[in-house]
Enzyme design. Structure first.
Site, PDB file in Angstrom:
ATOM      1  N   LYS A 171     -40.043  16.624 -12.883  1.00  0.00           N
ATOM      2  CA  LYS A 171     -41.415  16.904 -12.425  1.00  0.00           C
ATOM      3  C   LYS A 171     -42.010  15.667 -11.762  1.00  0.00           C
ATOM      4  O   LYS A 171     -42.649  15.755 -10.714  1.00  0.00           O
ATOM      5  CB  LYS A 171     -42.277  17.347 -13.612  1.00  0.00           C
ATOM      6  CG  LYS A 171     -42.000  18.775 -14.024  1.00  0.00           C
ATOM      7  CD  LYS A 171     -42.584  19.118 -15.386  1.00  0.00           C
ATOM      8  CE  LYS A 171     -42.053  20.478 -15.810  1.00  0.00           C
ATOM      9  NZ  LYS A 171     -42.308  20.792 -17.209  1.00  0.00           N
TER      10      LYS A 171
ATOM     11  N   GLN B  10     -45.809  18.921 -22.141  1.00  0.00           N
ATOM     12  CA  GLN B  10     -44.443  19.441 -22.185  1.00  0.00           C
ATOM     13  C   GLN B  10     -44.188  20.106 -23.541  1.00  0.00           C
ATOM     14  O   GLN B  10     -44.386  19.484 -24.585  1.00  0.00           O
ATOM     15  CB  GLN B  10     -43.458  18.282 -21.943  1.00  0.00           C
ATOM     16  CG  GLN B  10     -42.012  18.705 -21.808  1.00  0.00           C
ATOM     17  CD  GLN B  10     -41.745  19.529 -20.544  1.00  0.00           C
ATOM     18  OE1 GLN B  10     -42.314  19.281 -19.474  1.00  0.00           O
ATOM     19  NE2 GLN B  10     -40.889  20.528 -20.675  1.00  0.00           N
TER      20      GLN B  10
ATOM     21  N   ASP C  83     -50.390  24.679 -15.750  1.00  0.00           N
ATOM     22  CA  ASP C  83     -49.314  25.488 -16.340  1.00  0.00           C
ATOM     23  C   ASP C  83     -49.806  26.912 -16.632  1.00  0.00           C
ATOM     24  O   ASP C  83     -49.003  27.799 -16.908  1.00  0.00           O
ATOM     25  CB  ASP C  83     -48.873  24.845 -17.678  1.00  0.00           C
ATOM     26  CG  ASP C  83     -47.437  24.382 -17.650  1.00  0.00           C
ATOM     27  OD1 ASP C  83     -46.738  24.688 -16.661  1.00  0.00           O
ATOM     28  OD2 ASP C  83     -47.014  23.713 -18.612  1.00  0.00           O
TER      29      ASP C  83
END
Ligand code: NDP
Length: 284
Positions: free
Chosen positions: A53, A97, A120
């Site tokens: 990422k 994460q 997200d």
């Protein structure tokens, strides 16, 4: 029949190039879109994803921040980090994460992320907006899958779609995105009685199960579009999807490979959501 390959890697790179140009144009206007990733612990798979990422964000010119927190970070420490990200004007989007190891309370953490920075799309506010069809962030993996489907040029409207898997991050939002595009959607899971019978009716199949080569060619309708979300590492180190590519590609009309299918699209959609977040916050 031999299926046409949906080249997720190539499509992802094309979209990233367009995003890079968009970021360049935003910088000309004094806007420097920023993405942050917070990771706790030293899970090797998570470390790899975070590195990918970071690299992808840097490549398109984003201001990229990675916050690595040691194993044993407390809920309170992580919540303070979240608060900092919420207040930092250089960070337009950020993500934590997953998975978070216990005793960290994942839900509480995700709900503390300011919805306008929730690139997200895991915050209940954004999930709710997705459900009712309002504008806003879409979760990265399902959005990547829809983008790949649309790139085939095969119309979605009126088609029978079967999503295998009902997780909050893939299966459920995927089904919603397909429904909003007027597909007739069935969601299958571990308690589904006759999966093959469901799949044989499907013009569109999205596999998000987590079992290597679980869906085989004989379970598919000839000509179906097959999107394989699965990432499964075999004992020999090889990475395969949830679909048995060899047999499925003899029956399907279109199919994504693994790797180079959905995987690169997920990160690309994270970048896309970050650029959207920056534009929204700067009222562009
Ligand atoms: P989860 O484990 O959260 O969900 C798996 C789903 O599969 C569950 O709904 C489960 O049903 C269902 N399932 C399990 N066994 C069967 C069965 N025998 N028949 C039918 N359905 C079954 O997984 P995720 O959604 O998080 O991930 C799915 C896959 O996608 C994994 O391989 C993961 O690595 C990959 N992935 C890939 C991403 C990418 O970027 N390409 C991103 C995210 C995930 P039930 O609910 O009844 O238990």
């Amino acid at each position: 029949m031999s299926a046409q390959i949906i080249d997720g890697q190539a499509i992802a790179m094309e979209i990233r190039l367009a995003l890079k140009q968009e970021v360049e144009a935003l910088k000309q206007k004094g806007i420097f879109p920023g993405l942050a990733v917070i990771m706790v612990g030293d899970n090797p798979a998570s470390q790899l994803y975070v590195k990918m990422k970071e690299k992808a964000a840097q490549e398109i010119g984003l201001h990229s921040v990675v916050r690595l927190k040691p194993t044993g970070t407390t809920q309170e420490e992580l919540m303070r980090e979240i608060e900092e990200m919420n207040e930092d004007p250089r960070i337009h989007g950020y993500m934590v994460q997953l998975p978070l190891a216990e005793p960290l309370r994942e839900r509480e953490i995700l709900e503390a992320i300011r919805p306008v920075k929730d690139v997200d799309c895991f915050h209940p506010y954004n999930v709710g907006r997705l459900l009712i069809g309002e504008t806003g962030f879409k979760p990265c993996t399902p959005l990547g899958c829809i983008t790949l489907l649309e790139r085939t040029g095969v119309p979605i409207e009126g088609k029978k779609a079967v999503v295998v898997g009902r997780s909050n991050i893939v299966g459920k939002p995927m089904a919603i995105l397909l429904m909003h595009r007027n597909a007739t959607v069935a969601i299958c899971h571990s308690k589904t009685r006759d999966l093959a019978a469901e799949l044989r009716q499907a013009d569109i199949v999205v596999a998000a199960v987590g079992i290597p080569r679980f869906i085989t060619g004989e379970m598919l309708k000839p000509g179906a579009v097959v999107i394989d979300v699965g990432i499964n590492r075999l004992p020999d180190g090889k990475v395969v999807g949830d679909v048995d590519f060899v047999s499925a590609s003899q029956v399907a009309g279109w199919i994504t490979p693994v790797p180079r299918g959905v995987g690169p699209m997920t990160i690309t959609m994270l970048l896309k959501n970050t650029v959207e977040a920056a534009k929204n916050q700067c009222k562009i």
